[in-house]
Write an enzyme that holds these catalytic residues in place. Structure first.
Site, PDB file in Angstrom:
ATOM      1  N   SER A 140      -0.593   4.914   0.202  1.00  0.00           N
ATOM      2  CA  SER A 140      -0.121   3.734   0.926  1.00  0.00           C
ATOM      3  C   SER A 140      -0.068   2.601  -0.093  1.00  0.00           C
ATOM      4  O   SER A 140      -0.732   2.671  -1.140  1.00  0.00           O
ATOM      5  CB  SER A 140      -1.100   3.377   2.055  1.00  0.00           C
ATOM      6  OG  SER A 140      -0.882   2.070   2.533  1.00  0.00           O
ATOM      7  N   TYR A 153      -9.926   1.726   5.718  1.00  0.00           N
ATOM      8  CA  TYR A 153      -8.654   2.407   5.451  1.00  0.00           C
ATOM      9  C   TYR A 153      -8.213   2.164   4.008  1.00  0.00           C
ATOM     10  O   TYR A 153      -7.811   3.101   3.301  1.00  0.00           O
ATOM     11  CB  TYR A 153      -7.587   1.911   6.424  1.00  0.00           C
ATOM     12  CG  TYR A 153      -6.225   2.515   6.188  1.00  0.00           C
ATOM     13  CD1 TYR A 153      -5.927   3.806   6.624  1.00  0.00           C
ATOM     14  CD2 TYR A 153      -5.242   1.810   5.505  1.00  0.00           C
ATOM     15  CE1 TYR A 153      -4.683   4.371   6.388  1.00  0.00           C
ATOM     16  CE2 TYR A 153      -3.998   2.361   5.267  1.00  0.00           C
ATOM     17  CZ  TYR A 153      -3.717   3.642   5.711  1.00  0.00           C
ATOM     18  OH  TYR A 153      -2.482   4.196   5.468  1.00  0.00           O
TER      19      TYR A 153
END
Length: 248
Positions: A140, A153
């Site tokens: 990501s 995360y």
């Protein structure tokens, strides 16, 4: 390589599903892995309709026995494993650090980090015997940036990028390439859950220089490229597919 054998984890929705379709459209034999039998079988029928010799394996990447069986079943069915896409992931519970706990940490890291580690362990085991292979881990933009309210995360995706680069060095002499693809804000169910509100989603889009969300199909195209022989001299690299977000 003609008709490569491709294994994709987290393949039933979003980017994983788009990658399965993209590989099938290019003639690959695709094994899709996930935890929902009905959705997996439906995806296999769709991929077979595209001409792919597709199969579904029910596997939880947090469980090493299931990961080992997933990889071994792929090799038993097709005789080899050429490309692995480790896409299974979770957004966890985005919230301030004061709301996090050992349980929220484990719930995120067990899928996003342990799942990648176990998958690579057994994929590399097979690919070393072949003397070739390409692994793509899905990270990501938050794998190399920070984000307030998403520390767990973000930490998990930083770990994915570090593991990707380290294993790439470890196996380079074995004929195996290991890379990552780092999507920016992409129009998926995970993004909707992660942002929580239309206002939060719009704020995230405002940070993208191309001024829109990415599509799963666009990220899938990046995955197919870096996994392919066209990227044969690329390893240990994180390819941003983020609309310029990382250039800010």
């Amino acid at each position: 390589m003609d008709n490569p054998v491709v294994l994709i984890t987290g393949a039933l929705t979003g980017i994983g599903r788009a990658a399965a379709v993209a590989f099938a459209n290019r003639g690959a034999n695709v094994v899709v892995a996930g935890r929902r039998d009905e959705a997996g079988k439906a995806l296999v029928e769709e991929l077979r309709g595209l001409g792919s010799w597709a199969e579904f394996v029910n596997a939880d990447v947090r469980n090493e026995d299931e990961v080992r069986a997933m990889v071994d079943e792929t090799v038993t069915r097709f005789g080899r494993l050429d490309i692995a896409v480790n896409n299974a992931g979770t957004e966890g519970r985005p919230s301030p650090i004061t709301d996090q706990s050992a349980e929220t940490y484990n719930a995120t890291f067990d899928t996003n980090v342990l799942g990648v580690l176990l998958s690579m362990k057994h994929q590399v085991r097979v690919m070393k015997e072949q003397g070739s292979g390409s692994i793509v881990n899905i990270s990501s933009t938050y794998g190399h940036e920070g984000a307030a309210g998403a520390s767990v995360y973000v930490g998990s995706k930083h770990a994915v990028e570090g593991i990707t680069k380290s294993v790439a060095l470890e196996v380079a002499a074995s004929g195996i390439r290991v890379n990552g693809v780092a999507p920016g804000p992409t129009d998926t169910g995970m993004l909707t859950r992660f942002t929580g509100t239309p206002q939060n989603k719009a704020a995230l889009v405002s940070e993208v220089p191309l001024a829109r969300l990415g599509l799963s199909e666009e990220v899938a195209a990046a995955i197919v490229f870096i996994a392919s022989d066209e990227a044969s001299f690329i390893t240990g690299h994180i390819l941003n597919a983020d609309g310029g977000h990382s250039a800010n």
